[in-house]
Scaffold this motif. Structure first.
Motif, PDB file in Angstrom:
ATOM      1  N   ARG B  10       0.832  -1.215   0.000  1.00 29.31           N
ATOM      2  CA  ARG B  10       0.000   0.000   0.000  1.00 29.31           C
ATOM      3  C   ARG B  10       0.860   1.255   0.000  1.00 29.31           C
ATOM      4  NH1 ARG B  10      -4.831  -0.876   4.360  1.00 29.31           N
ATOM      5  NH2 ARG B  10      -5.908  -2.533   3.260  1.00 29.31           N
ATOM      6  N   GLU B  11       1.882   1.256   0.844  1.00 23.71           N
ATOM      7  CA  GLU B  11       2.735   2.440   0.977  1.00 23.71           C
ATOM      8  C   GLU B  11       3.486   2.725  -0.322  1.00 23.71           C
ATOM      9  OE1 GLU B  11       2.488  -0.072   3.195  1.00 23.71           O
ATOM     10  OE2 GLU B  11       1.237   1.110   4.558  1.00 23.71           O
ATOM     11  N   GLU B  12       3.984   1.647  -0.969  1.00 23.26           N
ATOM     12  CA  GLU B  12       4.683   1.837  -2.246  1.00 23.26           C
ATOM     13  C   GLU B  12       3.731   2.363  -3.315  1.00 23.26           C
ATOM     14  OE1 GLU B  12       8.200  -1.359  -2.820  1.00 23.26           O
ATOM     15  OE2 GLU B  12       6.256  -2.225  -2.276  1.00 23.26           O
ATOM     16  N   PHE B  13       2.510   1.851  -3.331  1.00 19.35           N
ATOM     17  CA  PHE B  13       1.507   2.344  -4.289  1.00 19.35           C
ATOM     18  C   PHE B  13       1.308   3.842  -4.118  1.00 19.35           C
ATOM     19  CE2 PHE B  13      -0.032  -1.682  -5.908  1.00 19.35           C
ATOM     20  CZ  PHE B  13      -0.653  -1.325  -7.086  1.00 19.35           C
ATOM     21  N   ALA B  14       1.085   4.250  -2.866  1.00 17.19           N
ATOM     22  CA  ALA B  14       0.813   5.664  -2.598  1.00 17.19           C
ATOM     23  C   ALA B  14       2.017   6.528  -2.961  1.00 17.19           C
ATOM     24  CB  ALA B  14       0.434   5.848  -1.130  1.00 17.19           C
ATOM     25  N   GLN B  15       3.192   6.073  -2.568  1.00 14.26           N
ATOM     26  CA  GLN B  15       4.404   6.861  -2.803  1.00 14.26           C
ATOM     27  C   GLN B  15       4.681   7.013  -4.305  1.00 14.26           C
ATOM     28  OE1 GLN B  15       7.955   5.114  -1.157  1.00 14.26           O
ATOM     29  NE2 GLN B  15       8.963   7.081  -0.959  1.00 14.26           N
ATOM     30  N   ARG B  16       4.691   5.876  -5.010  1.00 14.43           N
ATOM     31  CA  ARG B  16       4.992   5.907  -6.441  1.00 14.43           C
ATOM     32  C   ARG B  16       3.862   6.583  -7.215  1.00 14.43           C
ATOM     33  NH1 ARG B  16       8.530   0.708  -7.963  1.00 14.43           N
ATOM     34  NH2 ARG B  16       8.067   1.421 -10.066  1.00 14.43           N
ATOM     35  N   GLY B  17       2.628   6.245  -6.877  1.00 13.96           N
ATOM     36  CA  GLY B  17       1.489   6.794  -7.606  1.00 13.96           C
ATOM     37  C   GLY B  17       1.406   8.305  -7.474  1.00 13.96           C
ATOM     38  N   ASN B  18       1.556   8.791  -6.252  1.00 11.87           N
ATOM     39  CA  ASN B  18       1.460  10.244  -6.045  1.00 11.87           C
ATOM     40  C   ASN B  18       2.644  10.975  -6.651  1.00 11.87           C
ATOM     41  OD1 ASN B  18      -1.006  10.094  -4.758  1.00 11.87           O
ATOM     42  ND2 ASN B  18      -0.115   9.909  -2.712  1.00 11.87           N
ATOM     43  N   LYS B  19       3.812  10.333  -6.631  1.00 13.17           N
ATOM     44  CA  LYS B  19       4.999  10.957  -7.233  1.00 13.17           C
ATOM     45  C   LYS B  19       4.822  11.096  -8.752  1.00 13.17           C
ATOM     46  CE  LYS B  19      10.022  10.396  -7.478  1.00 13.17           C
ATOM     47  NZ  LYS B  19      11.138   9.482  -7.239  1.00 13.17           N
ATOM     48  N   ILE B  20       4.331  10.029  -9.387  1.00 10.01           N
ATOM     49  CA  ILE B  20       4.099  10.078 -10.844  1.00 10.01           C
ATOM     50  C   ILE B  20       3.032  11.131 -11.165  1.00 10.01           C
ATOM     51  CG2 ILE B  20       3.222   8.771 -12.837  1.00 10.01           C
ATOM     52  CD1 ILE B  20       4.391   6.225 -11.367  1.00 10.01           C
ATOM     53  N   TYR B  21       1.978  11.174 -10.354  1.00  8.25           N
ATOM     54  CA  TYR B  21       0.922  12.154 -10.601  1.00  8.25           C
ATOM     55  C   TYR B  21       1.487  13.574 -10.526  1.00  8.25           C
ATOM     56  CZ  TYR B  21      -3.284  14.925 -10.372  1.00  8.25           C
ATOM     57  OH  TYR B  21      -4.245  15.872 -10.641  1.00  8.25           O
ATOM     58  N   GLU B  22       2.239  13.855  -9.467  1.00  8.06           N
ATOM     59  CA  GLU B  22       2.766  15.213  -9.271  1.00  8.06           C
ATOM     60  C   GLU B  22       3.779  15.591 -10.355  1.00  8.06           C
ATOM     61  OE1 GLU B  22       1.804  17.549  -7.245  1.00  8.06           O
ATOM     62  OE2 GLU B  22       0.296  16.256  -6.321  1.00  8.06           O
TER      63      GLU B  22
END
Lengths: 134, 88
Positions: B10-22
């Protein structure tokens, strides 16, 4: 001569806690199904939440994740599963947020429908397609 | 729907996903798509935009059947809001 027109609707009941409830048939890709007593929650913008016991029983697939905003403003990461529900006589796909609470039906599932309820114990809940009202 | 399993926590999803989005997605979508849904494959960094999570995710899975999908609602912290007390 007018053709007979049968209006499908979803019916539920207001329970002893003053919650508007509806019974749903949730269906998995391998055609397993389970009847779910859910609470209609207009403060939830998603489709449906189910607890892990139901998700495991129906062998639904975890296929993505997302952030959600809780009532106190905090952020939570949700596992999201894909399933289907029999909704108003039609089987339709839904995204299901895993949550260890009573199953919730949210506004994404209710989109395009009218809800009427009698806010009293055992009050009647009806959910009708706006398209069927014309 | 062909993704077999999710390969990140979950944490990796949030970290990577939000980084790519930003870093990659936000500048392309934010001006004219407030409230819409972006589905991001955190492996390929590709994304799809739609008005709901099912459409955005299915469009992405058509292109990348093994996509590891993180969804974002444009202009919001959470994809969905859970009303006060509903998770207690």
């Amino acid at each position: 001569m007018q053709a007979a027109f049968y209006k499908v609707m979803i019916q539920g009941i207001v329970n002893q806690n003053y919650e508007a409830t509806a019974r749903l048939l949730v269906i998995s890709p391998n055609s397993q199904s389970q009847l779910i007593d859910s609470v209609i929650d207009t403060g939830f913008t998603g489709f449906l939440t189910l607890p892990s016991s139901v998700l495991i029983n129906l062998k639904l697939k975890l296929y993505r994740r997302e952030q959600g905003t809780l009532g106190d403003g905090s952020i939570c990461i949700f596992d999201v599963y894909r399933g289907m529900v029999n909704w108003d006589g039609k089987v339709r796909p839904v995204d299901i947020n895993a949550s260890e609470t009573i199953p919730l039906v949210g506004m994404s599932l209710l989109y395009g429908y009218r809800i009427q309820l009698d806010a009293i114990e055992n009050g009647k809940v009806t959910i009708q397609s706006l398209g069927s009202l014309n | 729907m062909t993704v077999d399993q999710l390969r990140y926590s979950r944490e990796e999803f949030a970290q990577r996903g939000n980084k790519i989005y930003e870093s990659l997605v936000r500048s392309q979508v934010e001006a004219e798509n407030q409230g819409k849904i972006v589905a991001i494959d955190i492996d390929t960094e590709q994304f799809e935009l739609a008005k709901d999570t099912i459409t955005a995710s299915d469009k992405l899975l058509e292109r990348f059947p093994d996509a590891q999908i993180w969804c974002v609602r444009v202009g919001h912290k959470g994809v969905h809001r859970f009303g006060a007390g509903s998770l207690l």
